[in-house]
Design a protein around this motif. Structure first.
Motif, short mmCIF file in Angstrom:
data_model
loop_
_atom_site.label_atom_id
_atom_site.label_comp_id
_atom_site.label_asym_id
_atom_site.label_seq_id
_atom_site.Cartn_x
_atom_site.Cartn_y
_atom_site.Cartn_z
N ALA A 61 0.82 -1.21 0.00
CA ALA A 61 0.00 0.00 0.00
C ALA A 61 0.86 1.27 0.00
CB ALA A 61 -0.93 0.00 1.21
N LEU A 62 2.08 1.17 0.50
CA LEU A 62 2.98 2.33 0.46
C LEU A 62 3.33 2.70 -0.98
CD1 LEU A 62 5.45 1.44 3.36
CD2 LEU A 62 3.71 3.23 3.38
N GLY A 63 3.42 1.70 -1.85
CA GLY A 63 3.75 1.95 -3.25
C GLY A 63 5.21 2.34 -3.48
N TRP A 64 6.07 1.96 -2.57
CA TRP A 64 7.48 2.33 -2.68
C TRP A 64 8.21 1.43 -3.66
CZ3 TRP A 64 9.34 3.18 3.04
CH2 TRP A 64 8.70 4.31 3.57
N THR A 65 9.19 2.01 -4.34
CA THR A 65 10.10 1.29 -5.22
C THR A 65 11.52 1.56 -4.73
OG1 THR A 65 8.59 1.58 -7.08
CG2 THR A 65 10.87 0.97 -7.59
N VAL A 66 12.27 0.50 -4.54
CA VAL A 66 13.63 0.62 -4.02
C VAL A 66 14.61 0.10 -5.05
CG1 VAL A 66 15.20 -0.09 -2.18
CG2 VAL A 66 12.80 0.30 -1.66
N SER A 67 15.69 0.85 -5.25
CA SER A 67 16.78 0.36 -6.11
C SER A 67 18.10 0.72 -5.45
CB SER A 67 16.69 0.97 -7.51
OG SER A 67 16.93 2.36 -7.45
N ALA A 68 19.07 -0.15 -5.65
CA ALA A 68 20.40 0.07 -5.07
C ALA A 68 21.45 -0.29 -6.11
CB ALA A 68 20.57 -0.77 -3.82
N THR A 69 22.51 0.49 -6.15
CA THR A 69 23.63 0.23 -7.04
C THR A 69 24.92 0.54 -6.30
OG1 THR A 69 23.57 2.47 -7.95
CG2 THR A 69 22.37 0.77 -9.16
N VAL A 70 25.99 -0.08 -6.76
CA VAL A 70 27.31 0.23 -6.23
C VAL A 70 28.08 0.89 -7.37
CG1 VAL A 70 29.45 -0.72 -5.31
CG2 VAL A 70 27.26 -1.71 -4.62
N GLU A 71 28.55 2.10 -7.10
CA GLU A 71 29.35 2.84 -8.07
C GLU A 71 30.66 3.21 -7.40
OE1 GLU A 71 27.11 6.13 -9.61
OE2 GLU A 71 25.41 4.84 -10.20
N GLY A 72 31.72 2.55 -7.82
CA GLY A 72 33.03 2.77 -7.18
C GLY A 72 33.00 2.28 -5.75
N ASP A 73 33.33 3.18 -4.81
CA ASP A 73 33.24 2.79 -3.39
C ASP A 73 32.04 3.43 -2.73
OD1 ASP A 73 35.63 3.45 -4.52
OD2 ASP A 73 36.51 4.28 -2.77
N GLU A 74 30.94 3.50 -3.45
CA GLU A 74 29.74 4.12 -2.91
C GLU A 74 28.51 3.28 -3.22
OE1 GLU A 74 28.58 8.68 -2.38
OE2 GLU A 74 28.60 8.04 -4.47
N LEU A 75 27.70 3.07 -2.19
CA LEU A 75 26.41 2.39 -2.34
C LEU A 75 25.35 3.48 -2.45
CD1 LEU A 75 24.53 -0.08 -2.23
CD2 LEU A 75 24.65 0.07 0.27
N ILE A 76 24.57 3.42 -3.52
CA ILE A 76 23.55 4.43 -3.76
C ILE A 76 22.18 3.76 -3.69
CG2 ILE A 76 22.65 6.12 -5.40
CD1 ILE A 76 25.55 6.24 -6.52
N LEU A 77 21.35 4.27 -2.81
CA LEU A 77 20.02 3.72 -2.56
C LEU A 77 18.97 4.77 -2.89
CD1 LEU A 77 18.26 1.45 -1.24
CD2 LEU A 77 18.56 2.68 0.92
N SER A 78 18.00 4.36 -3.72
CA SER A 78 16.91 5.25 -4.10
C SER A 78 15.59 4.62 -3.66
CB SER A 78 16.93 5.46 -5.61
OG SER A 78 15.77 6.16 -6.02
N VAL A 79 14.79 5.40 -2.94
CA VAL A 79 13.47 4.94 -2.51
C VAL A 79 12.46 5.97 -2.98
CG1 VAL A 79 12.04 4.22 -0.57
CG2 VAL A 79 14.53 3.92 -0.45
N THR A 80 11.57 5.53 -3.87
CA THR A 80 10.57 6.46 -4.41
C THR A 80 9.17 5.96 -4.07
OG1 THR A 80 10.60 5.32 -6.54
CG2 THR A 80 12.03 7.24 -6.30
N ASP A 81 8.23 6.92 -4.01
CA ASP A 81 6.84 6.56 -3.73
C ASP A 81 6.13 6.24 -5.04
OD1 ASP A 81 6.29 9.03 -4.90
OD2 ASP A 81 5.77 10.01 -3.02
N SER A 82 4.82 6.06 -4.96
CA SER A 82 4.04 5.67 -6.14
C SER A 82 4.02 6.75 -7.22
CB SER A 82 2.61 5.32 -5.74
OG SER A 82 2.01 6.43 -5.09
N GLU A 83 4.34 7.99 -6.86
CA GLU A 83 4.37 9.08 -7.83
C GLU A 83 5.78 9.34 -8.37
OE1 GLU A 83 2.60 12.39 -5.84
OE2 GLU A 83 0.72 11.34 -5.52
N GLY A 84 6.74 8.53 -7.94
CA GLY A 84 8.12 8.70 -8.41
C GLY A 84 8.92 9.72 -7.63
N LEU A 85 8.35 10.24 -6.56
CA LEU A 85 9.04 11.21 -5.72
C LEU A 85 9.79 10.49 -4.60
CD1 LEU A 85 6.11 13.76 -5.43
CD2 LEU A 85 8.12 13.92 -6.91
N PRO A 86 10.81 11.11 -4.02
CA PRO A 86 11.50 10.46 -2.90
C PRO A 86 10.52 10.13 -1.78
CG PRO A 86 12.78 12.33 -3.68
CD PRO A 86 11.45 12.36 -4.40
#
Length: 152
Positions: A61-86
């Motif tokens: 029901a939250l409608g969240w989408t989570v993605s994670a990537t590793v770029e170099g020595d950094e872990l990048i995590l993106s969590v967006t709601d159903s509208e594509g906003l953080p």
């Protein structure tokens, strides 16, 4: 050239040695598998199953989408709601480790920058799992395991 005849005792010794090696390797592999993989997702599967459907429905029901990537020595995590906003996250716990053992598990220290979360990491090549528990503003837990592949 003189050769000794192949006797029943020699054949038995050869076959017994081969089976001893096979059994020894199997015992070593079983021991290694048991000691390196905890195999535990929840403490009590019956108790966890009692609220599984309700927890899943609340999370969806939250409608969240989570993605994670590793770029170099950094872990990048993106969590967006159903509208594509953080997504509005009230709390977060994360564990980054290997899929097969807990020896390399650690907790990344995320900082929020422009709607994404970043954490410095030093990861060896191979497969890693990011196990997340995010808390929404209304207290709903969002749990997800993300598989990451680090190329070296």
């Amino acid at each position: 050239m003189t050769t000794k005849p192949l006797t029943g005792r020699k054949v038995f010794a050869i076959v017994a040695s081969a089976f001893a090696v096979i059994i020894g390797v199997n015992i070593f592999m079983a021991y290694s598998a048991i000691n390196t993989f905890p195999g535990l997702e929840v403490g009590n599967s019956y108790v966890a199953s009692q609220s599984f459907d309700a927890d899943r429905a609340a999370q969806e029901a939250l409608g969240w989408t989570v993605s994670a990537t590793v770029e170099g020595d950094e872990l990048i995590l993106s969590v967006t709601d159903s509208e594509g906003l953080p997504a509005a996250i009230d709390g977060m716990t994360a564990t980054l480790g290997r899929a097969t053992h807990v020896r390399d598990d650690h907790t990344p220290e995320f900082t929020r920058e422009g709607g994404v979360y970043r954490a410095p990491v030093d990861l060896a090549r191979g497969n890693w799992n990011l196990r997340l528990v995010l808390i929404a503003e209304d207290g709903t837990e969002f749990k997800q395991r993300i598989a990451l592949r680090v190329k070296g």
